[in-house]
Design a protein around this motif. Structure first.
Motif, PDB file in Angstrom:
ATOM      1  N   VAL A  12       0.824  -1.213   0.000  1.00  0.00           N
ATOM      2  CA  VAL A  12       0.000   0.000   0.000  1.00  0.00           C
ATOM      3  C   VAL A  12       0.855   1.259   0.000  1.00  0.00           C
ATOM      4  O   VAL A  12       0.719   2.118  -0.887  1.00  0.00           O
ATOM      5  N   PHE A  13       1.763   1.380   0.960  1.00  0.00           N
ATOM      6  CA  PHE A  13       2.462   2.648   1.142  1.00  0.00           C
ATOM      7  C   PHE A  13       3.651   2.803   0.184  1.00  0.00           C
ATOM      8  O   PHE A  13       3.907   3.902  -0.314  1.00  0.00           O
ATOM      9  N   GLY A  14       4.346   1.703  -0.089  1.00  0.00           N
ATOM     10  CA  GLY A  14       5.374   1.761  -1.127  1.00  0.00           C
ATOM     11  C   GLY A  14       4.740   2.039  -2.481  1.00  0.00           C
ATOM     12  O   GLY A  14       5.280   2.787  -3.299  1.00  0.00           O
ATOM     13  N   GLY A  15       3.560   1.435  -2.713  1.00  0.00           N
ATOM     14  CA  GLY A  15       2.851   1.677  -3.967  1.00  0.00           C
ATOM     15  C   GLY A  15       2.419   3.118  -4.122  1.00  0.00           C
ATOM     16  O   GLY A  15       2.514   3.697  -5.213  1.00  0.00           O
ATOM     17  N   LEU A  16       1.952   3.739  -3.036  1.00  0.00           N
ATOM     18  CA  LEU A  16       1.552   5.154  -3.097  1.00  0.00           C
ATOM     19  C   LEU A  16       2.754   6.060  -3.372  1.00  0.00           C
ATOM     20  O   LEU A  16       2.657   7.020  -4.143  1.00  0.00           O
ATOM     21  N   ALA A  17       3.885   5.770  -2.706  1.00  0.00           N
ATOM     22  CA  ALA A  17       5.089   6.580  -2.925  1.00  0.00           C
ATOM     23  C   ALA A  17       5.511   6.543  -4.390  1.00  0.00           C
ATOM     24  O   ALA A  17       5.846   7.575  -4.986  1.00  0.00           O
ATOM     25  N   LYS A  18       5.473   5.355  -4.980  1.00  0.00           N
ATOM     26  CA  LYS A  18       5.872   5.213  -6.383  1.00  0.00           C
ATOM     27  C   LYS A  18       4.850   5.830  -7.324  1.00  0.00           C
ATOM     28  O   LYS A  18       5.198   6.515  -8.299  1.00  0.00           O
TER      29      LYS A  18
ATOM     30  N   GLY B 204      10.898   5.526  -0.584  1.00  0.00           N
ATOM     31  CA  GLY B 204      11.396   6.474  -1.564  1.00  0.00           C
ATOM     32  C   GLY B 204      10.484   6.569  -2.779  1.00  0.00           C
ATOM     33  O   GLY B 204       9.483   5.840  -2.906  1.00  0.00           O
ATOM     34  N   ARG B 205      10.843   7.422  -3.709  1.00  0.00           N
ATOM     35  CA  ARG B 205      10.036   7.653  -4.902  1.00  0.00           C
ATOM     36  C   ARG B 205       9.936   6.420  -5.787  1.00  0.00           C
ATOM     37  O   ARG B 205       9.055   6.329  -6.637  1.00  0.00           O
ATOM     38  N   ASP B 206      10.852   5.460  -5.588  1.00  0.00           N
ATOM     39  CA  ASP B 206      10.785   4.204  -6.333  1.00  0.00           C
ATOM     40  C   ASP B 206       9.922   3.159  -5.629  1.00  0.00           C
ATOM     41  O   ASP B 206       9.784   2.025  -6.108  1.00  0.00           O
ATOM     42  N   GLY B 207       9.339   3.517  -4.466  1.00  0.00           N
ATOM     43  CA  GLY B 207       8.476   2.603  -3.741  1.00  0.00           C
ATOM     44  C   GLY B 207       9.208   1.640  -2.828  1.00  0.00           C
ATOM     45  O   GLY B 207       8.582   0.776  -2.205  1.00  0.00           O
TER      46      GLY B 207
ATOM     47  N   ALA C  15       5.539   6.464   6.166  1.00  0.00           N
ATOM     48  CA  ALA C  15       4.315   5.656   6.209  1.00  0.00           C
ATOM     49  C   ALA C  15       3.801   5.451   7.624  1.00  0.00           C
ATOM     50  O   ALA C  15       3.577   4.316   8.067  1.00  0.00           O
ATOM     51  N   GLY C  16       3.598   6.551   8.354  1.00  0.00           N
ATOM     52  CA  GLY C  16       3.038   6.465   9.696  1.00  0.00           C
ATOM     53  C   GLY C  16       3.776   5.449  10.529  1.00  0.00           C
ATOM     54  O   GLY C  16       4.996   5.544  10.676  1.00  0.00           O
ATOM     55  N   SER C  17       3.056   4.457  11.061  1.00  0.00           N
ATOM     56  CA  SER C  17       3.729   3.389  11.790  1.00  0.00           C
ATOM     57  C   SER C  17       2.914   2.111  11.719  1.00  0.00           C
ATOM     58  O   SER C  17       1.724   2.121  11.374  1.00  0.00           O
ATOM     59  N   ILE C  18       3.561   1.007  12.077  1.00  0.00           N
ATOM     60  CA  ILE C  18       2.940  -0.310  12.120  1.00  0.00           C
ATOM     61  C   ILE C  18       3.577  -1.077  13.265  1.00  0.00           C
ATOM     62  O   ILE C  18       4.781  -0.933  13.515  1.00  0.00           O
ATOM     63  N   VAL C  19       2.797  -1.875  13.977  1.00  0.00           N
ATOM     64  CA  VAL C  19       3.322  -2.710  15.053  1.00  0.00           C
ATOM     65  C   VAL C  19       3.606  -4.099  14.488  1.00  0.00           C
ATOM     66  O   VAL C  19       2.697  -4.742  13.937  1.00  0.00           O
ATOM     67  N   LEU C  20       4.863  -4.546  14.617  1.00  0.00           N
ATOM     68  CA  LEU C  20       5.282  -5.847  14.087  1.00  0.00           C
ATOM     69  C   LEU C  20       6.276  -6.495  15.042  1.00  0.00           C
ATOM     70  O   LEU C  20       6.997  -5.809  15.767  1.00  0.00           O
TER      71      LEU C  20
END
Length: 380
Positions: A166-172, A210-213, A180-185
């Protein structure tokens, strides 16, 4: 007779087991409507070729997380409106709120899960709908609240994958650097350009794409998680504070309450951070204007005497002046997850001075104050 009774009982158990297995395999595919409007509440400075900090404060609900595609569609609609306003260029840094990735545990669940009235009821449906995964996660859970740990751990691998998608895709897609905010993992790391969930303790972390996702460096772990999450999210007190090079300058990320501690700004100064992103989250409808729970904080956090609201405390402690940072932005979540609401008004600073906001109560037609997605833009 006993033999017949035994066979009948066994047959009934088989039928119950098969029926339960079939029930757990069916997933939500209901009708979906979502408000895609976003209001520009701050646009400070003028374009000058140096880029901008762009805060997207979304308004999200459980149904927005029913699939990665739905979440992408909503966030992409916000970013498209920002692009239409002229706020997106090849040096733009987009900042999203804390825990925007954590709710990815809600992907691909049953309709009863999304229709629950309380978060406790929803978590019960989560466990019942994924019995084997939940049982396995309980065996590996850590911390005092093993059940809360298991709810995240049971879907950690798919959460990490969906987060990057989702977030890498949006960046690209939009050609931006995206915090990308945060995620608990559990034990998060980036390996061969892919975010991975490990087997260790749970950490709240943020990834910059980055801009390349692709991820830029390793996940930034939160050093001081919120007190109400400390029973299952581990503090990353020994974790480094990452500063990465972006087209707009050197960027550091402080997750949530990490932005309250002067020592963290000193550490970012040492690494020459020019820009500071603060993904943040405040739980509870109306909590922004309620008294601040300062009694649970260490003595090193000094504020002026007298009562403070949650919002006043955030603005006094967050985005403190530093030698090297020239601008910063703090972005909060809006929305309602069952009976758990969220609060907070995103804000920005320039050279350690908070930028005045427009008068309160200005909202789009048909939208209540304190609700609705917000967009803040700071030209560098």
């Amino acid at each position: 007779m006993r033999k017949i009774l035994g066979l009948s009982t066994a047959l009934l158990l088989v039928i119950i087991f098969v029926s339960y297995s079939l029930w757990t395999s069916k997933r939500h595919a209901g009708h979906y409507l979502s408000d895609l409007r976003i209001q520009v509440v701050l646009n400070d400075g003028k374009p000058g070729g140096r880029g901008n900090l762009l805060g997207i404060q979304p308004e999200l609900f459980p149904a927005d997380y029913s699939s990665p595609e739905r979440l992408h569609r909503k966030l992409a609609a916000y970013l498209q409106q920002a692009r239409d306003q002229g706020f997106i260029n090849d040096k733009t840094i987009v900042v999203l709120p804390e825990h925007i990735g954590t709710w990815l545990f809600a992907v691909n669940e049953k309709s009863q899960f999304y229709q629950a009235t309380t978060i406790e009821e929803a978590m019960n449906w989560l466990a019942v709908s994924n019995p084997m995964q939940f049982a396995n996660a309980m065996l590996r859970a850590k911390g005092e609240s093993r059940v809360d740990d298991a709810h995240i751990r049971m879907k950690a691998s798919s959460m990490a994958r969906d987060y990057q998608t989702v977030f890498g895709g949006l960046a690209k897609e939009f050609g931006v650097t995206l915090v990308a905010g945060s995620i608990v993992l559990p034990g998060p790391s980036v390996e061969d350009g892919q975010l991975q969930a490990g087997n260790g303790a749970l950490y709240n972390c943020s990834v910059v794409f980055g801009r390349d996702g692709r991820p830029m460096g390793q996940p930034q772990r939160q050093l001081f998680p919120a007190w109400y999450l400390s029973s299952y999210i581990r503090a990353g007190k020994d974790a480094p504070l990452n500063v990465i090079d972006t087209p707009a300058g050197r960027l550091g990320t402080l997750i949530g309450s990490d932005s309250w501690y002067p020592r963290n700004y000193a550490r970012l100064d040492e690494k020459g951070a020019e820009l500071i992103a603060v993904p943040a989250f405040v739980a509870g409808n109306g909590a922004w204007s309620r008294p601040w729970r300062a009694e649970k904080l260490p003595d090193e956090l000094h504020v002026e005497p007298g009562p403070l609201t949650e919002g006043e405390a955030w603005k006094r402690l967050t985005l403190a002046p530093t030698r090297s940072a020239r601008a910063g932005i703090s972005v909060f979540m809006r929305g309602q997850f069952w009976d758990q609401g969220s609060a907070g008004d995103s804000f920005a600073s320039r050279s350690g001075q908070h930028i005045p906001e427009p008068p309160p109560g200005v909202t789009p037609k048909g939208m209540k104050p304190g609700h609705g997605a917000r967009l803040i833009n700071l030209w560098l």
